[in-house]
Design a protein around this motif. Structure first.
Motif, mmCIF file in Angstrom:
data_model
loop_
_atom_site.group_PDB
_atom_site.id
_atom_site.type_symbol
_atom_site.label_atom_id
_atom_site.label_comp_id
_atom_site.label_asym_id
_atom_site.label_seq_id
_atom_site.Cartn_x
_atom_site.Cartn_y
_atom_site.Cartn_z
ATOM 1 N N GLN A 117 0.358 22.404 17.734
ATOM 2 C CA GLN A 117 0.191 23.375 16.646
ATOM 3 C C GLN A 117 0.119 22.693 15.289
ATOM 4 O O GLN A 117 -0.710 23.047 14.447
ATOM 5 C CB GLN A 117 1.340 24.385 16.680
ATOM 6 C CG GLN A 117 1.396 25.179 17.975
ATOM 7 C CD GLN A 117 2.701 25.930 18.142
ATOM 8 O OE1 GLN A 117 3.599 25.846 17.296
ATOM 9 N NE2 GLN A 117 2.841 26.645 19.238
ATOM 10 N N ASP A 118 0.994 21.723 15.060
ATOM 11 C CA ASP A 118 0.967 20.986 13.799
ATOM 12 C C ASP A 118 1.660 19.644 13.991
ATOM 13 O O ASP A 118 2.457 19.458 14.920
ATOM 14 C CB ASP A 118 1.642 21.783 12.663
ATOM 15 C CG ASP A 118 3.101 22.083 12.946
ATOM 16 O OD1 ASP A 118 3.938 21.173 12.789
ATOM 17 O OD2 ASP A 118 3.414 23.227 13.336
ATOM 18 N N HIS A 281 -0.623 15.653 7.173
ATOM 19 C CA HIS A 281 -0.121 16.913 7.725
ATOM 20 C C HIS A 281 -1.319 17.659 8.290
ATOM 21 O O HIS A 281 -2.281 17.934 7.574
ATOM 22 C CB HIS A 281 0.571 17.765 6.663
ATOM 23 C CG HIS A 281 0.929 19.146 7.155
ATOM 24 N ND1 HIS A 281 1.949 19.365 8.060
ATOM 25 C CD2 HIS A 281 0.378 20.368 6.896
ATOM 26 C CE1 HIS A 281 2.030 20.658 8.322
ATOM 27 N NE2 HIS A 281 1.085 21.281 7.634
ATOM 28 N N THR A 282 -1.261 17.962 9.573
ATOM 29 C CA THR A 282 -2.376 18.608 10.261
ATOM 30 C C THR A 282 -1.914 19.883 10.930
ATOM 31 O O THR A 282 -0.856 19.918 11.571
ATOM 32 C CB THR A 282 -2.992 17.670 11.316
ATOM 33 O OG1 THR A 282 -3.466 16.485 10.674
ATOM 34 C CG2 THR A 282 -4.149 18.346 12.040
ATOM 35 N N GLU A 283 -2.718 20.925 10.787
ATOM 36 C CA GLU A 283 -2.524 22.177 11.520
ATOM 37 C C GLU A 283 -3.794 22.462 12.305
ATOM 38 O O GLU A 283 -4.903 22.390 11.764
ATOM 39 C CB GLU A 283 -2.229 23.330 10.554
ATOM 40 C CG GLU A 283 -0.932 23.173 9.781
ATOM 41 C CD GLU A 283 -0.680 24.348 8.856
ATOM 42 O OE1 GLU A 283 -1.191 25.448 9.143
ATOM 43 O OE2 GLU A 283 0.016 24.158 7.838
ATOM 44 N N THR A 317 -10.972 20.228 5.996
ATOM 45 C CA THR A 317 -11.009 21.336 6.954
ATOM 46 C C THR A 317 -12.204 21.177 7.882
ATOM 47 O O THR A 317 -13.192 20.506 7.550
ATOM 48 C CB THR A 317 -11.110 22.691 6.244
ATOM 49 O OG1 THR A 317 -12.274 22.699 5.403
ATOM 50 C CG2 THR A 317 -9.873 22.968 5.399
ATOM 51 N N SER A 318 -12.112 21.798 9.041
ATOM 52 C CA SER A 318 -13.239 21.865 9.966
ATOM 53 C C SER A 318 -13.532 23.323 10.290
ATOM 54 O O SER A 318 -12.617 24.152 10.369
ATOM 55 C CB SER A 318 -12.953 21.082 11.251
ATOM 56 O OG SER A 318 -11.861 21.642 11.961
ATOM 57 N N LEU A 324 -12.341 28.753 10.906
ATOM 58 C CA LEU A 324 -11.548 27.582 10.525
ATOM 59 C C LEU A 324 -10.844 27.057 11.769
ATOM 60 O O LEU A 324 -10.106 27.784 12.437
ATOM 61 C CB LEU A 324 -10.528 27.977 9.454
ATOM 62 C CG LEU A 324 -9.540 26.892 9.016
ATOM 63 C CD1 LEU A 324 -10.265 25.761 8.289
ATOM 64 C CD2 LEU A 324 -8.451 27.497 8.113
ATOM 65 N N THR A 325 -11.051 25.781 12.092
ATOM 66 C CA THR A 325 -10.478 25.233 13.317
ATOM 67 C C THR A 325 -9.317 24.271 13.078
ATOM 68 O O THR A 325 -8.429 24.159 13.926
ATOM 69 C CB THR A 325 -11.573 24.525 14.139
ATOM 70 O OG1 THR A 325 -12.306 23.620 13.292
ATOM 71 C CG2 THR A 325 -12.539 25.550 14.728
ATOM 72 N N HIS A 326 -9.325 23.577 11.951
ATOM 73 C CA HIS A 326 -8.180 22.705 11.679
ATOM 74 C C HIS A 326 -8.138 22.388 10.192
ATOM 75 O O HIS A 326 -9.146 22.489 9.474
ATOM 76 C CB HIS A 326 -8.240 21.420 12.520
ATOM 77 C CG HIS A 326 -8.603 20.184 11.763
ATOM 78 N ND1 HIS A 326 -9.897 19.901 11.341
ATOM 79 C CD2 HIS A 326 -7.849 19.148 11.333
ATOM 80 C CE1 HIS A 326 -9.917 18.754 10.708
ATOM 81 N NE2 HIS A 326 -8.693 18.267 10.684
ATOM 82 N N THR A 327 -6.945 22.006 9.731
ATOM 83 C CA THR A 327 -6.729 21.601 8.342
ATOM 84 C C THR A 327 -5.863 20.346 8.335
ATOM 85 O O THR A 327 -4.815 20.315 8.987
ATOM 86 C CB THR A 327 -6.017 22.701 7.532
ATOM 87 O OG1 THR A 327 -6.775 23.913 7.593
ATOM 88 C CG2 THR A 327 -5.848 22.279 6.078
ATOM 89 N N THR A 328 -6.309 19.318 7.637
ATOM 90 C CA THR A 328 -5.516 18.097 7.478
ATOM 91 C C THR A 328 -5.408 17.762 5.999
ATOM 92 O O THR A 328 -6.424 17.733 5.289
ATOM 93 C CB THR A 328 -6.147 16.909 8.222
ATOM 94 O OG1 THR A 328 -6.117 17.137 9.630
ATOM 95 C CG2 THR A 328 -5.384 15.617 7.925
#
Length: 339
Positions: A117-118, A281-283, A317-318, A324-328
């Motif tokens: 998840q993160d 930090h990645t979600e 972001t991707s 929105l699939t991921h945020t780093t």
């Protein structure tokens, strides 16, 4: 449970764990502590060379001390100058630690799927210099399970053989059965719902070799590039090589989370030679599918000046199929060079 899964163990008079092998005369001979890895299956790796954990001791209800080792040279998890261990190596070590403990200490069956998840990792580059021997690790780890649910929280501190803290990290993940995983995958909004089963294998991933200098993205080898430029500034197409031996160590039905962190790292390059990636930090919001384009976008950097240098923070972001699939969020630290 520890690496005794692959080697027998005993305890000395003080109750310390010893790993042994048999002499030719039948008597046991004590081996050094770091002699073998934990089973590759327990960290979801196919290649033994990509397993960085070596042993584990339970020290409390939810606390563990693990050992590990980082090699002096790695084909991927090394900085471009070849002199420092990579920040993403700490991320991968955290990932392996959570998976291993869930299987070995909490009884999660092999074959269950792990949904990260993160993940948050901080590294200390002054202690990441590669020496004349491999870097032996001690990982003081806490892994808690939320009320016997499939949800886990992990936190760890990694120290080297000189007792320096080289990384800290924490994260949350969920372990789910194969049947529940299939239901989750079907419900994924980024999934194109194709009825062609090959659309969910690595062969479905469209990869276009790009003829660019890999140092533009902070890499040494072209094969390590995971981005392709677009006509829009600060926007890239996700373009990893599905035959990459590290990023795609084993078969899967989606883009691995580590590929997305690497995409964020490459998208925020270049930086001066004195710059180090020190915090990420990645979600993960949704799976990134293999059979549809995914685009990576960066925000403008924010810089903070300190007496010893400055830090630059950017968010990446991707998006795939409009979702929105991921945020780093990455922080690079630059130290001032004395004049």
């Amino acid at each position: 449970m520890s690496s005794s899964l692959v080697m027998p163990e005993s305890k000395d008079a003080q109750g310390n764990r010893n790993t042994h092998t048999a002499r030719t005369d039948g008597s046991p001979a004590q081996l050094p502590r770091l002699t073998t890895t934990v089973p590759a299956e327990y960290v979801h790796r196919a290649a033994l060379a990509e397993v960085f954990l070596t042993d584990c001791e339970k020290t409390g209800e939810s606390t563990f001390v693990l050992t590990g080792q980082w090699p002096r040279a790695h084909t991927f998890f090394t900085t471009s100058d070849g002199r420092h261990h990579d920040h993403l190596l700490a991320c991968e070590t955290l990932r392996q630690t959570g998976i291993y403990l869930a299987h070995a200490e909490f009884g999660v069956p092999l074959g269950h799927n792990f949904v990260m998840q993160d993940m948050t990792v901080t590294t200390h580059p002054e202690h990441l210099t590669i020496g004349t021997t491999p870097t032996n690790l001690t990982l003081n780890t806490t892994l808690t399970r939320v009320r016997r649910s499939p949800n886990f929280t992990i936190s760890l501190t990694i120290t080297n053989q000189h007792h320096h803290t080289i990384a800290t990290g924490y994260g949350h993940f969920t372990c789910i059965s194969p049947a529940a995983y299939q239901r989750l995958r079907t419900a994924n909004p980024t999934n194109s719902q194709s009825t062609n089963p090959t659309d969910h294998t690595l062969e479905a991933l469209e990869h276009t070799p790009i003829h660019q200098d890999p140092t533009t993205y902070g890499r040494v080898h072209t094969r390590d590039l995971v981005l392709a430029p677009t006509h829009e500034p600060h926007r890239y197409r996700l373009n990893p090589d599905p035959t990459h031996p590290i990023l795609f160590d084993h078969d899967g039905d989606h883009i691995p989370g580590m590929v997305l962190i690497e995409a964020a790292r490459q998208a925020t390059h270049p930086h001066p030679p004195t710059t180090h990636l020190t915090h990420s930090h990645t979600e993960w919001h949704h799976y990134v599918e293999l059979n549809a384009p995914c685009h990576i976008t960066t925000t403008p950097p924010t810089t903070t000046i300190t007496p010893t240098g400055h830090t630059t923070t950017q968010t990446v972001t991707s998006h795939q199929n409009g979702h929105l699939t991921h945020t780093t969020t990455l922080t690079h630290t630059t130290t001032h060079t004395p004049t």
